[in-house]
Design an enzyme around this catalytic site. Structure first.
Site, PDB file in Angstrom:
ATOM      1  N   HIS A 186      54.922  30.250  53.601  1.00  0.00           N
ATOM      2  CA  HIS A 186      53.869  30.838  52.769  1.00  0.00           C
ATOM      3  C   HIS A 186      53.994  32.355  52.616  1.00  0.00           C
ATOM      4  O   HIS A 186      53.243  32.958  51.856  1.00  0.00           O
ATOM      5  CB  HIS A 186      52.492  30.495  53.347  1.00  0.00           C
ATOM      6  CG  HIS A 186      52.086  29.060  53.128  1.00  0.00           C
ATOM      7  ND1 HIS A 186      52.885  28.000  53.459  1.00  0.00           N
ATOM      8  CD2 HIS A 186      50.953  28.518  52.601  1.00  0.00           C
ATOM      9  CE1 HIS A 186      52.269  26.874  53.159  1.00  0.00           C
ATOM     10  NE2 HIS A 186      51.103  27.149  52.627  1.00  0.00           N
ATOM     11  N   TYR A 237      23.491  61.093  24.646  1.00  0.00           N
ATOM     12  CA  TYR A 237      23.275  60.079  25.676  1.00  0.00           C
ATOM     13  C   TYR A 237      23.994  60.382  26.988  1.00  0.00           C
ATOM     14  O   TYR A 237      23.517  60.033  28.062  1.00  0.00           O
ATOM     15  CB  TYR A 237      23.752  58.712  25.179  1.00  0.00           C
ATOM     16  CG  TYR A 237      22.878  58.072  24.131  1.00  0.00           C
ATOM     17  CD1 TYR A 237      21.740  58.712  23.619  1.00  0.00           C
ATOM     18  CD2 TYR A 237      23.195  56.816  23.639  1.00  0.00           C
ATOM     19  CE1 TYR A 237      20.958  58.116  22.655  1.00  0.00           C
ATOM     20  CE2 TYR A 237      22.408  56.203  22.674  1.00  0.00           C
ATOM     21  CZ  TYR A 237      21.290  56.859  22.182  1.00  0.00           C
ATOM     22  OH  TYR A 237      20.518  56.258  21.228  1.00  0.00           O
ATOM     23  N   ARG A 267      21.448  62.560  28.576  1.00  0.00           N
ATOM     24  CA  ARG A 267      20.096  62.015  28.597  1.00  0.00           C
ATOM     25  C   ARG A 267      20.002  60.687  29.358  1.00  0.00           C
ATOM     26  O   ARG A 267      18.970  60.381  29.968  1.00  0.00           O
ATOM     27  CB  ARG A 267      19.621  61.804  27.154  1.00  0.00           C
ATOM     28  CG  ARG A 267      18.133  61.659  27.044  1.00  0.00           C
ATOM     29  CD  ARG A 267      17.595  61.239  25.697  1.00  0.00           C
ATOM     30  NE  ARG A 267      18.448  61.446  24.551  1.00  0.00           N
ATOM     31  CZ  ARG A 267      18.287  60.785  23.401  1.00  0.00           C
ATOM     32  NH1 ARG A 267      17.318  59.894  23.293  1.00  0.00           N
ATOM     33  NH2 ARG A 267      19.074  61.014  22.380  1.00  0.00           N
ATOM     34  N   PHE A 272      37.168  29.081  52.160  1.00  0.00           N
ATOM     35  CA  PHE A 272      38.222  30.067  51.910  1.00  0.00           C
ATOM     36  C   PHE A 272      38.278  30.517  50.457  1.00  0.00           C
ATOM     37  O   PHE A 272      39.047  31.410  50.110  1.00  0.00           O
ATOM     38  CB  PHE A 272      39.590  29.483  52.281  1.00  0.00           C
ATOM     39  CG  PHE A 272      39.822  28.103  51.738  1.00  0.00           C
ATOM     40  CD1 PHE A 272      39.771  27.838  50.378  1.00  0.00           C
ATOM     41  CD2 PHE A 272      40.067  27.040  52.599  1.00  0.00           C
ATOM     42  CE1 PHE A 272      39.972  26.570  49.877  1.00  0.00           C
ATOM     43  CE2 PHE A 272      40.268  25.756  52.100  1.00  0.00           C
ATOM     44  CZ  PHE A 272      40.225  25.527  50.723  1.00  0.00           C
ATOM     45  N   TYR A 313      43.083  17.268  58.824  1.00  0.00           N
ATOM     46  CA  TYR A 313      43.869  18.148  57.961  1.00  0.00           C
ATOM     47  C   TYR A 313      44.328  19.407  58.679  1.00  0.00           C
ATOM     48  O   TYR A 313      43.530  20.107  59.316  1.00  0.00           O
ATOM     49  CB  TYR A 313      43.057  18.551  56.724  1.00  0.00           C
ATOM     50  CG  TYR A 313      43.773  19.571  55.850  1.00  0.00           C
ATOM     51  CD1 TYR A 313      44.878  19.201  55.099  1.00  0.00           C
ATOM     52  CD2 TYR A 313      43.384  20.906  55.831  1.00  0.00           C
ATOM     53  CE1 TYR A 313      45.572  20.116  54.328  1.00  0.00           C
ATOM     54  CE2 TYR A 313      44.064  21.841  55.058  1.00  0.00           C
ATOM     55  CZ  TYR A 313      45.158  21.430  54.320  1.00  0.00           C
ATOM     56  OH  TYR A 313      45.837  22.347  53.575  1.00  0.00           O
ATOM     57  N   GLU A 370      44.887  22.575  44.539  1.00  0.00           N
ATOM     58  CA  GLU A 370      44.083  23.784  44.348  1.00  0.00           C
ATOM     59  C   GLU A 370      43.970  24.008  42.833  1.00  0.00           C
ATOM     60  O   GLU A 370      44.684  24.812  42.251  1.00  0.00           O
ATOM     61  CB  GLU A 370      44.743  24.965  45.062  1.00  0.00           C
ATOM     62  CG  GLU A 370      44.837  24.733  46.566  1.00  0.00           C
ATOM     63  CD  GLU A 370      45.720  25.735  47.281  1.00  0.00           C
ATOM     64  OE1 GLU A 370      46.159  26.714  46.648  1.00  0.00           O
ATOM     65  OE2 GLU A 370      45.976  25.537  48.481  1.00  0.00           O
ATOM     66  N   ASN A 418      44.533  30.867  56.229  1.00  0.00           N
ATOM     67  CA  ASN A 418      43.398  30.494  55.387  1.00  0.00           C
ATOM     68  C   ASN A 418      42.297  31.530  55.569  1.00  0.00           C
ATOM     69  O   ASN A 418      41.902  31.820  56.703  1.00  0.00           O
ATOM     70  CB  ASN A 418      42.860  29.119  55.784  1.00  0.00           C
ATOM     71  CG  ASN A 418      43.438  27.987  54.959  1.00  0.00           C
ATOM     72  OD1 ASN A 418      42.717  27.121  54.497  1.00  0.00           O
ATOM     73  ND2 ASN A 418      44.741  28.004  54.775  1.00  0.00           N
TER      74      ASN A 418
END
Length: 510
Positions: free
Chosen positions: A87, A283, A286, A331, A57, A416, A199
């Site tokens: 990309h 609060y 405190r 990844f 791959y 994905e 990646n």
């Protein structure tokens, strides 16, 4: 150059603090001879696989849903250039150049470990960009944190092949212009290099580095400012008693209580109301150890997760040998997305309780401290509207606290099918932290005004030094004036770490 000023990519242990120092040029990152040998061997393995005919791959196949499409040995190099181009689809304003630099540092640390098939020449060129001060322009939006941060990393590495843009000498220029000026040729990527570059989780992790840095300052500042507000509102010391916190011994809660006790030590103001009839505080005073402590615990969780990430290999496939390459999921951004969302909520809560203390300071229920922090109100509105701003910021943060990691939208034609959205987690966390820095600056502004009304009584010595420092830039006033410039001064003191630094110096002088 001394050994302390050198960081060996791929072999030395990287932390958030070191990453920042390298990106800022305070420490020089280098590739040792051992690292170069490991990287070279991994690159040779990839070269052999590329011509072997064995389908692996990303080396001789397409990407994502195209993983079954075989690529010829002749086209494997073109494949890597194409992946950067196709990309690089980020949109929006560029991220801060400091985060782009961090991305380069973090990517160098991952690739230099010798499991990615990257070439030495590529790593050397990445270092050249860092040292030349030419920082790639990376858009904010476009990553889903699935195969890591594909889009932003593609933009980060377009300059390696002569494309994209860079921040350089105060402006933004085309990479081609930069390379021409330095008489440097674009790189020709080898098999798998493009995939190795894009990646990974470096966009998420770089944001996490900044979250760790800035949230630590927020937490430390919040303890000091809250203690100053305790002085101003004559709060009780008892909720910070060591024995109380041993009965519920969260380490961060104990640390916050101890810090507040130290800050209040020697206070004339606290001593003046030691025997008062007040039974307990609200609060927001405190429960400072419990609230601040819980946020500190979240910060530590992110810091520990990030340190693992900074020293991990997060690209794909991972190259072990000619016979073992694994296409896995290192990844995936989930290990950082969850703690980033946790840290985002933790930061928001610091702002939330700070806003409550601001409101408390305006009520006029503390002897000697007037309503709205000004003696003559009516004609004067005093500090009334200051709290509107802190309320707006606190409310904005609540809207930003929905966890990005709770969402997943399938991408890559279903290959994905679960994504982390960790990039959004990181961006949101920084946005919330910026808002909290502003809220804390407003609390500092109000607390200093409240403390003034106890004069001539002084707060503890550390807090007295903090108060004196504030008064060097921000005056006390008893009639309405322009507020925003004073608020900005106080906010800047918080953002630049000056409140914490002043407290540390004062403690060292005790």
């Amino acid at each position: 150059m001394s050994e302390q000023q050198i960081f060996n990519y791929g072999t030395d242990h990287l932390t958030a603090k070191l990453a920042l120092a390298i990106s800022n040029g305070e420490i020089k990152g280098v590739l040792s001879a051992v690292t170069r040998d490991k990287v070279l061997e991994s690159s040779k393995v990839v070269e052999r696989i590329a011509v072997s005919g064995k389908a692996v791959y990303g080396i001789n196949t397409g990407f994502g849903p195209l993983c079954t499409s075989m690529i010829s040995a002749v086209d494997t190099r073109k494949l890597q250039e194409n992946i950067l181009k196709s990309h690089a689809v980020g949109v929006g304003e560029p991220i801060d150049s400091e985060i782009s630099k961090l991305m380069l540092v973090l990517k160098l640390q991952a690739l230099a470990q010798g499991y990615s098939g990257i070439k030495i020449e590529t790593l050397d060129r990445m270092i050249w960009f860092l040292e030349t001060g030419a920082t790639p322009v990376v858009p904010k939006q476009g990553s889903v944190g699935a195969s890591g941060d594909l889009a932003p990393l593609s933009h980060l590495f377009l300059p390696l092949i002569g494309l994209g843009k860079v921040h350089y000498k105060g402006g933004i220029i085309a990479t081609a212009q930069l390379l021409t000026a330095h008489e440097i040729q674009p790189l020709q990527l080898g098999p798998k290099e493009g995939l190795a570059l894009i990646n990974g989780t470096q966009f998420i992790a770089a944001h996490a580095v900044k979250v760790v840095q800035r949230l630590e300052n927020v937490l430390n500042s919040a303890d000091v400012i809250a203690a100053l507000m305790i002085e101003g509102l004559q709060g009780s010391e008892k909720p910070f008693h060591a024995q109380l916190h041993q009965l519920r011994p969260y380490p961060a809660n104990i640390a916050v209580a101890e810090q507040v006790r130290k800050l209040l030590q020697g206070s004339e103001i606290m001593k003046s109301h030691a025997d008062c009839a007040k039974v307990q505080d609200p609060y927001s005073l405190r429960c400072i150890p419990q609230v601040h402590g819980a946020s500190r615990t979240a910060w530590l969780h992110l810091k520990e997760a990030l340190e693992i990430e900074l020293n991990s290999v997060t690209d794909n496939p991972v190259i072990f040998s000619d016979d073992l390459t694994i296409s896995g999921g290192n990844f995936h951004g989930q290990p950082l997305a969850l703690p980033l969302d946790y840290a985002c909520l933790a930061a928001s809560e610091i702002g939330n309780i700070s806003d409550r203390r601001i409101y408390l300071s305006l009520e006029g229920n503390t002897p000697g401290v007037p309503k709205l922090l000004m003696k003559e109100t009516g004609l004067n509105s005093g500090f009334m509207i200051v709290q509107y701003t802190s309320a707006a910021l606190a409310s904005e943060n609540k809207g930003l606290c929905f966890p990005a990691s709770a969402d997943s939208i399938p991408t890559s034609l279903g290959q994905e099918d679960h994504v982390s959205m960790g990039s959004i987690s990181g961006r949101k966390a920084l946005q919330v932290i910026e808002n909290v820095e502003k809220i804390l600056g407003i609390e500092l502004f109000c607390a200093a005004q409240a403390v003034d009304y106890h004069d001539p009584l002084k707060p503890g010595k550390i807090l007295a030094a903090v108060h004196d420092f504030v008064r060097t830039e921000i005056d006390h006033f008893e009639e309405d004036q322009i507020m925003y410039d004073r608020m900005e001064n106080a906010i800047q003191m918080v953002q630049e770490g000056k409140i914490v630094a002043t407290a540390i110096r004062a403690e060292q002088d005790l």
